[in-house]
Design an enzyme around this catalytic site. Structure first.
Site, short mmCIF file in Angstrom:
data_model
loop_
_atom_site.label_atom_id
_atom_site.label_comp_id
_atom_site.label_asym_id
_atom_site.label_seq_id
_atom_site.Cartn_x
_atom_site.Cartn_y
_atom_site.Cartn_z
N ASP A 9 41.55 41.94 37.22
CA ASP A 9 41.22 41.48 38.56
C ASP A 9 41.28 42.71 39.46
OD1 ASP A 9 40.96 39.66 40.83
OD2 ASP A 9 43.10 40.06 41.16
N ASP A 11 41.50 42.72 43.63
CA ASP A 11 42.38 42.60 44.80
C ASP A 11 43.76 42.08 44.40
OD1 ASP A 11 40.33 42.87 47.22
OD2 ASP A 11 39.41 41.60 45.70
N ASP A 171 46.79 38.72 39.12
CA ASP A 171 47.96 38.53 39.99
C ASP A 171 48.10 37.12 40.53
OD1 ASP A 171 45.66 38.85 41.77
OD2 ASP A 171 47.14 38.93 43.38
#
Length: 227
Positions: A9, A11, A171
């Protein structure tokens, strides 16, 4: 690790982009005559894309948006963010070293993000990270986006890999749901934008620092971990 694809991922996982995303969101609020919101208020919505950030920020002021208004505000956000893509965004500590270690062992690296593809590419280029990745897909790249597993499996295919020889790094609950649906093991980072502890979503492993990524990936791929 040759033959394995490691998909990240963006961001909150590779890069802390929240400061610039919050600034772009506040720019949108300014065009409406609304007060700024804090970066902390924006962070929980980063993984859901710009529309979610805009809508949440406006809603916090008691305003409701029509679809047309949201579309128009998205364009304002897009233009401002594109012009200020990496003013305060920074790679997470030890992340570059981790990418180099994985690549040196033969892993193929890719990015699967719910950011618009062109802006994801701009961020990586601005931070001199674009050369590490063999494939990148955004929410507009494949006609589907996370948590749809086809976003992840499509990214893996573009990188020349297979889901049964891949690992995801993320995250958020969205990343974990995506990986599970695609039957791909996932390592969650504890320092991203998730409001709830990532452990509550059942990832296969959790790291608190990128220094631990290589060992976590090797453990999940069944490779020996150096002592």
């Amino acid at each position: 690790m040759k033959g394995f694809t490691v998909v990240f991922d963006l961001d909150g996982t590779l890069v802390d982009t929240a400061p610039d995303l919050a600034e772009a969101t506040n720019h949108v609020l300014g065009t409406l005559g609304l007060e700024r919101v804090s970066e902390l208020e924006i962070r929980p919505f980063v993984g859901h894309g710009a529309l979610a950030m805009i809508e949440a920020a406006v809603t916090s002021h008691g305003r409701k948006l029509t679809e047309r208004e949201l579309h128009d505000l998205f364009q304002i956000f897009f233009d401002y963010y594109s012009a200020n893509i990496a003013v305060r965004s920074t790679p997470y500590a030890n992340m570059v070293t981790a990418l180099e270690a994985l690549r040196s062992e033969g892993a193929t690296l890719a990015v699967c993000t719910n950011k618009i593809e062109i802006q994801a590419r701009q961020v990586l280029k601005a931070l001199k990270l674009d050369g590490y990745f063999s494939a990148l897909t955004g929410r507009d790249s494949l006609g589907v986006f996370k948590p749809d597993p086809k976003h992840l499996t499509g990214t893996i295919a573009l990188a020349g890999g297979r889901p049964d020889a891949s690992i995801m790094i993320g995250d958020s609950e969205t990343d974990i749901k995506t990986a599970k649906a695609a039957h791909v093991p996932i390592v969650a980072v504890s320092f991203g934008y998730s409001v709830d502890p990532v452990a509550s979503f059942g990832p296969d492993a959790i790291i608190d620092d990128y220094r631990d990524l290589q060992a976590a990936v090797k453990k999940l791929t069944g490779m020996p971990v150096s002592r």
